[in-house]
Write an enzyme that holds these catalytic residues in place. Structure first.
Site, short mmCIF file in Angstrom:
data_model
loop_
_atom_site.label_atom_id
_atom_site.label_comp_id
_atom_site.label_asym_id
_atom_site.label_seq_id
_atom_site.Cartn_x
_atom_site.Cartn_y
_atom_site.Cartn_z
N ASN A 76 0.88 -1.17 0.00
CA ASN A 76 0.00 0.00 0.00
C ASN A 76 0.92 1.22 0.00
O ASN A 76 1.48 1.59 1.02
CB ASN A 76 -0.88 -0.03 1.25
CG ASN A 76 -1.82 1.16 1.34
OD1 ASN A 76 -1.78 2.06 0.49
ND2 ASN A 76 -2.65 1.17 2.35
N ARG A 82 -2.59 -2.06 -3.39
CA ARG A 82 -3.78 -1.23 -3.19
C ARG A 82 -3.68 -0.06 -4.17
O ARG A 82 -2.67 0.66 -4.18
CB ARG A 82 -3.82 -0.72 -1.77
CG ARG A 82 -4.98 0.22 -1.56
CD ARG A 82 -4.95 0.86 -0.21
NE ARG A 82 -6.11 1.72 -0.06
CZ ARG A 82 -6.12 2.83 0.66
NH1 ARG A 82 -5.03 3.21 1.31
NH2 ARG A 82 -7.19 3.55 0.75
N HIS A 116 -12.67 3.41 0.05
CA HIS A 116 -12.69 2.42 1.15
C HIS A 116 -13.46 1.17 0.73
O HIS A 116 -13.98 0.43 1.59
CB HIS A 116 -13.37 2.97 2.42
CG HIS A 116 -12.63 4.08 3.10
ND1 HIS A 116 -13.28 5.15 3.68
CD2 HIS A 116 -11.32 4.30 3.31
CE1 HIS A 116 -12.41 5.97 4.22
NE2 HIS A 116 -11.19 5.48 4.00
N HIS A 119 -16.92 2.96 7.91
CA HIS A 119 -15.46 2.87 8.04
C HIS A 119 -14.99 4.21 8.61
O HIS A 119 -15.00 5.23 7.91
CB HIS A 119 -14.82 2.58 6.67
CG HIS A 119 -13.33 2.52 6.75
ND1 HIS A 119 -12.62 1.35 6.69
CD2 HIS A 119 -12.41 3.50 6.93
CE1 HIS A 119 -11.34 1.60 6.83
NE2 HIS A 119 -11.19 2.91 6.97
N ASN A 125 -8.80 7.69 9.92
CA ASN A 125 -8.40 9.06 9.58
C ASN A 125 -9.31 9.59 8.48
O ASN A 125 -9.73 10.73 8.49
CB ASN A 125 -6.94 9.10 9.14
CG ASN A 125 -6.04 9.02 10.34
OD1 ASN A 125 -6.28 9.66 11.36
ND2 ASN A 125 -5.00 8.20 10.25
N ARG A 145 -10.35 16.38 7.16
CA ARG A 145 -11.17 16.73 5.99
C ARG A 145 -12.54 17.21 6.44
O ARG A 145 -13.13 16.65 7.37
CB ARG A 145 -11.34 15.51 5.07
CG ARG A 145 -10.07 15.16 4.32
CD ARG A 145 -10.24 13.87 3.53
NE ARG A 145 -9.28 12.88 3.97
CZ ARG A 145 -9.30 11.60 3.64
NH1 ARG A 145 -10.24 11.14 2.84
NH2 ARG A 145 -8.38 10.77 4.07
N ARG A 179 -8.59 9.99 19.56
CA ARG A 179 -8.31 9.68 20.98
C ARG A 179 -8.07 10.97 21.77
O ARG A 179 -8.61 11.18 22.86
CB ARG A 179 -7.07 8.79 21.11
CG ARG A 179 -7.39 7.35 21.35
CD ARG A 179 -6.17 6.53 21.19
NE ARG A 179 -5.52 6.80 19.89
CZ ARG A 179 -4.64 6.02 19.31
NH1 ARG A 179 -4.24 4.94 19.91
NH2 ARG A 179 -4.13 6.31 18.14
N ILE A 181 -11.44 4.29 14.56
CA ILE A 181 -12.46 4.89 15.43
C ILE A 181 -13.61 3.92 15.64
O ILE A 181 -14.03 3.67 16.78
CB ILE A 181 -12.96 6.23 14.84
CG1 ILE A 181 -11.81 7.24 14.74
CG2 ILE A 181 -14.11 6.78 15.65
CD1 ILE A 181 -12.16 8.54 14.02
N GLY A 182 -14.11 3.36 14.55
CA GLY A 182 -15.27 2.46 14.64
C GLY A 182 -15.00 1.25 15.51
O GLY A 182 -15.88 0.77 16.23
N GLU A 200 -8.32 -5.03 5.13
CA GLU A 200 -8.18 -4.76 3.70
C GLU A 200 -7.03 -5.58 3.11
O GLU A 200 -7.10 -6.03 1.97
CB GLU A 200 -7.92 -3.26 3.49
CG GLU A 200 -9.15 -2.42 3.81
CD GLU A 200 -8.81 -0.96 4.10
OE1 GLU A 200 -8.34 -0.68 5.23
OE2 GLU A 200 -9.03 -0.11 3.22
P1 AMP Z 1 -7.19 4.36 11.11
O1 AMP Z 1 -7.05 5.38 10.01
O2 AMP Z 1 -8.21 3.30 10.78
O3 AMP Z 1 -5.88 3.78 11.57
O4 AMP Z 1 -7.81 5.12 12.39
C1 AMP Z 1 -7.12 6.18 13.01
C2 AMP Z 1 -8.07 6.88 13.97
O5 AMP Z 1 -8.56 5.94 14.95
C3 AMP Z 1 -7.42 8.01 14.74
O6 AMP Z 1 -8.28 9.15 14.76
C4 AMP Z 1 -7.30 7.44 16.15
O7 AMP Z 1 -7.32 8.45 17.12
C5 AMP Z 1 -8.55 6.58 16.21
N1 AMP Z 1 -8.47 5.65 17.33
C6 AMP Z 1 -7.62 4.60 17.50
N2 AMP Z 1 -7.82 4.03 18.73
C7 AMP Z 1 -8.82 4.74 19.32
C8 AMP Z 1 -9.48 4.66 20.60
N3 AMP Z 1 -9.13 3.75 21.50
N4 AMP Z 1 -10.45 5.57 20.86
C9 AMP Z 1 -10.81 6.51 19.98
N5 AMP Z 1 -10.21 6.63 18.76
C10 AMP Z 1 -9.24 5.77 18.44
#
Ligand code: AMP
Length: 399
Positions: free
Chosen positions: A10, A89, A178, A206, A209, A239, A283, A330-331, A384
Site C-alpha cells: 500500500n 492497493r 474504502h 469505516h 483518519n 477533511r 483519541r 475509530i469504529g 483490507e
Molecule cells: P485508522 O485510520 O483506521 O488507523 O484510524 C485512526 C483513527 O482511529 C485516529 O483518529 C485514532 O485516534 C482513532 N483511534 C484509534 N484508537 C482509538 C481509541 N481507542 N479511541 C478513539 N479513537 C481511536
C-alpha cells in the site's frame, strides 16, 4: 509449506505499508511500514514473529530503495519462495475497474489515465507497482481498487446534478472509496447474521483518519458517502466532508484564496482538527472533551451528528436497515462515538447494550445492540490486506 503467500503493498506518497499474508489461513508472516520516504531520516519498521525491528535508510531514499531493502528482508527471512503474487492497493480505478485486475501494460495505462482523478494517490500507487514489478519480476502483480466495490451504484446515486457533459467528457461523478473495507466488513456481517442467500440491508461505517459509510444491499454497494474524491461526506480527521459548494466562490472572491489553498483548507486543516483547534486524532479529542475542552466536545458532537444523519439517510437506498457495522480505528475502538450515534438513531430501533459496547475494542468484535431488536449494530475489525491477498492469489491462480 502453503503456496498462497502474497506480498501486499500500500504505497503512499512518502510511505509504503507492506505485509506478507497467507491468503488461505489469513496468517500474517511479516508486516511493516516504510515512512518518510524521499525525506529526512526515512526508515522501515517491521514486525516478524511478534518481534519489532527498524532498518534506517539514508536521507532522501525513496520507494525504490525501500522496495529493494524489502526484497533483501523477504529473502533473508526465506519468505520469497512461497510468494505467489504481489497485491497492490490502488486508490482510484475510475470506471475502468469493477474488480481487481492482473497488471498488464493495458491495465497500467488505465491506472495512469485515472491519475488525474486521484493526483495525490494514484501516482504513489504507480511508484509501488513499478518498483515491485522490477524487484519481483517473476511474480504476477495485481491491482485491487478502493473504488471497485462501488461500481454497482446506479446513476441516481453516482451522478452529481451538474451538466451531464462533465460526466460524459471528463468522468466527473461520485466513485466512492474504502471499497475493500466496506466489502470485507459487510460480507463478515452477512455471514455473522446468517443472511447468506437472503436479502440484506447493511450500512457499513469505516471510521479512521478517513471516514465513509456505505449502503450495501444484498452484498452490493448501492450508495456511499465519498464522491469524486475522498473529501465528500462525513467529518474526518482533517477533511471537512460535505460543505456548501458556494464556499469556493466566497473564499476566492472575498478572501482571495487560490485553488491550492482551498484544497489544503478542506483536506488538511478542517474536520476534527479544524473544529477543535487541537488535534485530528480522535483519541486526543475524546480525552480532551472528557476533561472539559469545549471545542473538542463540539468537534465530537458534530462528527457524531453528521455520521448519524448520513447513516439514517441510507434507509432510502436500502429500503430500511438490518444492520450497522462499525470499523476502522475509530469504529473499532471508540465506544463513545458508537454510543452517541446509536442513541441518535434509536428512532430506527437500535437498542445499545452498554456492556457489549464497552467490551468491543482493541480488535474485539461482536454485536453491541441487545441481540434481539432489529436493526443490529456490530463492531467488525476490517482487514483490507487480507482481501488484497485473497484477490491477488485468486487472479495469480487463474493465469
Ligand atoms: P485508522 O485510520 O483506521 O488507523 O484510524 C485512526 C483513527 O482511529 C485516529 O483518529 C485514532 O485516534 C482513532 N483511534 C484509534 N484508537 C482509538 C481509541 N481507542 N479511541 C478513539 N479513537 C481511536
Amino acid at each position: 509449506m502453503s503456496s498462497s503467500h502474497v506480498l501486499v503493498l500500500n504505497c503512499g506518497s512518502s510511505s509504503l505499508k507492506f505485509a506478507i499474508i497467507d491468503s488461505s489461513s489469513a496468517k500474517e508472516h511479516l508486516s511493516g511500514l516504510a515512512e518518510r520516504l524521499g525525506e529526512a531520516s526515512p526508515q522501515i519498521k517491521y514486525k516478524v514473529n511478534g518481534q519489532k525491528h527498524i532498518i534506517s535508510l539514508s536521507n532522501g531514499d525513496a520507494h525504490e530503495v525501500a522496495i529493494n531493502k524489502l526484497v533483501e528482508l523477504v529473502k533473508s527471512l526465506k519468505l520469497d519462495q512461497q510468494l505467489v503474487a504481489v497485491g497492490h492497493r490502488v486508490v482510484h480505478g475510475g470506471e475502468h475497474f469493477t474488480k481487481s485486475a492482473l497488471i498488464t501494460d493495458t491495465v497500467l495505462e488505465a491506472i495512469k489515465q485515472t491519475a488525474n482523478l486521484a493526483p495525490l494517490h494514484n501516482p504513489a500507487n504507480l511508484l509501488g507497482i513499478e518498483a515491485a514489478s522490477a524487484a519481483f519480476s517473476k511474480l504476477p502483480q495485481i491491482a485491487v481498487f478502493d473504488t471497485a466495490f462501488h461500481q454497482t451504484m446506479e446513476p441516481t446515486a453516482f451522478l452529481y446534478a451538474l451538466p451531464y457533459a462533465l460526466y460524459e467528457k471528463h468522468g466527473i461523478r461520485r466513485y466512492g472509496f474504502h471499497g475493500t473495507s466496506h466489502y470485507f466488513v459487510s460480507a463478515q456481517a452477512i455471514e455473522q447474521l446468517g443472511l447468506n442467500d437472503k436479502p440484506s440491508k447493511i450500512v457499513t461505517a469505516h471510521l479512521g483518519n478517513g471516514c465513509s459509510v456505505c449502503a450495501v444491499k444484498d452484498g452490493k454497494s448501492v450508495d456511499t458517502s465519498m464522491g469524486l474524491t475522498p473529501l465528500e461526506g462525513l467529518v474526518m480527521g482533517t477533511r471537512s466532508g460535505d460543505i456548501d459548494p458556494g464556499l469556493f466562490a466566497y473564499l476566492v472572491n472575498q478572501l482571495n484564496y487560490t485553488a491550492k489553498q482551498i484544497d489544503t483548507l478542506l483536506n488538511k486543516e478542517s474536520g476534527l482538527l479544524g473544529l477543535s483547534e487541537l488535534s485530528n486524532d480522535c483519541r486526543t479529542i475524546e480525552e480532551s472533551a472528557a476533561e472539559g475542552h469545549e471545542k473538542a466536545q463540539l468537534a465530537l458532537d458534530i462528527f457524531c451528528f453528521r455520521l448519524a444523519k448520513q447513516i439514517a439517510s441510507f434507509a432510502v437506498p436500502l429500503g430500511g436497515i438490518d444492520a450497522l457495522v462499525f470499523t476502522g480505528g475509530i469504529g473499532e475502538n471508540s465506544d463513545v462515538i458508537r454510543a452517541s450515534v446509536l442513541e441518535q438513531l434509536s428512532f430506527l430501533g437500535f437498542k445499545l447494550n452498554n456492556e457489549r459496547n464497552l467490551a468491543a475494542r482493541f480488535g474485539n468484535e461482536g454485536v453491541i445492540t441487545d441481540g434481539v431488536s432489529v436493526p443490529t449494530a456490530l463492531v467488525t475489525p476490517t482487514n483490507e490486506e487480507l482481501v488484497i491477498a485473497q484477490d491477488a492469489a485468486m487472479l495469480a491462480g487463474e493465469q
